[in-house]
Scaffold this active site. Structure first.
Site, PDB file in Angstrom:
ATOM      1  N   GLY A  54      10.287   4.420  -0.675  1.00 20.01           N
ATOM      2  CA  GLY A  54      10.193   3.878   0.676  1.00 20.01           C
ATOM      3  C   GLY A  54      11.408   3.051   1.043  1.00 20.01           C
ATOM      4  N   GLY A 106       6.988  -0.690  -2.300  1.00 16.54           N
ATOM      5  CA  GLY A 106       6.707  -1.182  -0.956  1.00 16.54           C
ATOM      6  C   GLY A 106       5.257  -0.979  -0.570  1.00 16.54           C
ATOM      7  N   GLY A 117       1.409   4.957   1.037  1.00 20.68           N
ATOM      8  CA  GLY A 117       1.413   6.411   1.155  1.00 20.68           C
ATOM      9  C   GLY A 117       2.094   6.939   2.390  1.00 20.68           C
ATOM     10  N   GLY A 148       5.103   7.206   2.833  1.00 21.73           N
ATOM     11  CA  GLY A 148       6.196   8.057   2.366  1.00 21.73           C
ATOM     12  C   GLY A 148       5.730   9.265   1.575  1.00 21.73           C
ATOM     13  N   GLU A 190       2.679   6.808  -7.173  1.00 22.66           N
ATOM     14  CA  GLU A 190       2.770   5.353  -7.066  1.00 22.66           C
ATOM     15  C   GLU A 190       1.567   4.680  -7.726  1.00 22.66           C
ATOM     16  OE1 GLU A 190       5.381   4.888  -2.941  1.00 22.66           O
ATOM     17  OE2 GLU A 190       3.200   4.990  -2.843  1.00 22.66           O
TER      18      GLU A 190
END
Length: 225
Positions: free
Chosen positions: A29, A84, A97, A99, A105
């Site tokens: 991100g 992020g 989410g 991105g 993640e």
């Protein structure tokens, strides 16, 4: 420009938390970008770390700035992850989410001793839910999942690319961006979504973040759960 300056300040502050010898989860991100770049500068100055990227995009960036990469197979326990968020509440519950990297993640965050969230001031909210919640799904089950989400008073929308075709994650899955309005009980919604067959992962990160570094003008403020 102000938001970009806040993002860079937060990302650079988080990079300073990394210690020599750490295995580092590298987020995805626009704010995590600055942390990865700053870590690359520290590596060039002599810092010894190994990074595990949360996306192919971050993998490319990490290689470009000179961060040595490793895998979860080689290092199933991560010292610190810097990532992020699309929204952060006062308890450090997150929506992530935007991105498209929410599955990797969350896997990397769950394997980490510490997750540090980096963000600009616009990401801090009194209650989660203004940002549509990303839900990663297998395409086979999309219609069934959409009905289940509607039953939870959500409004799902398939994420698409510019040409109108479905957006696919690095894992080959589709994403539903789901509007729930104000999410009064994020933990309860997380449990409901996790129980729906065909949902691979959702973007509610509950109780995972240990620290948030938020750019506030020229300062970086710390938030704790």
């Amino acid at each position: 420009m102000a938001n970009e300056e806040e993002k860079e300040a937060a990302g650079r502050a988080a990079a300073e938390l990394v210690r020599d010898g750490d295995v580092v989860g590298l987020g995805t991100g626009s704010t995590a970008y600055f942390a990865v770049v700053a870590l690359g500068e520290r590596v060039k100055a002599g810092l010894k770390i190994a990074g595990i990227p949360t996306s192919l995009q971050t993998s490319d960036l990490a290689r470009a700035v000179g961060i040595p990469l490793t895998t979860l197979d080689e290092h199933p326990e991560i010292d610190i992850t810097i990532d992020g968020a699309d929204e952060i509440d006062s308890k450090l519950n997150l929506i992530k989410g935007g991105g498209g990297a929410l599955l990797r993640e969350k896997v990397i965050t769950s394997a980490s001793k510490k997750m540090v969230v980096v963000a600009d001031s616009s990401k801090v909210v009194p209650m989660l839910g203004k940002f549509p919640l990303p839900v990663e799904i297998i395409s086979f089950a999309r219609t069934v999942i959409e009905k289940r989400i509607v039953a939870l008073r959500g409004s799902p929308k398939l994420r698409t690319k510019r040409d109108g075709s479905p957006y696919l994650t690095d894992n080959g899955n589709q994403i539903l961006d789901c509007s729930f309005g104000k999410i009064k009980d994020p933990a309860a919604l997380a449990r409901e979504l996790s129980g729906i067959p065909g949902i691979v992962e959702h973007g509610l990160f509950i109780g995972l973040a240990k620290l948030a570094l938020v750019g506030q003008g020229i300062r970086v403020e710390e938030m704790h759960p």
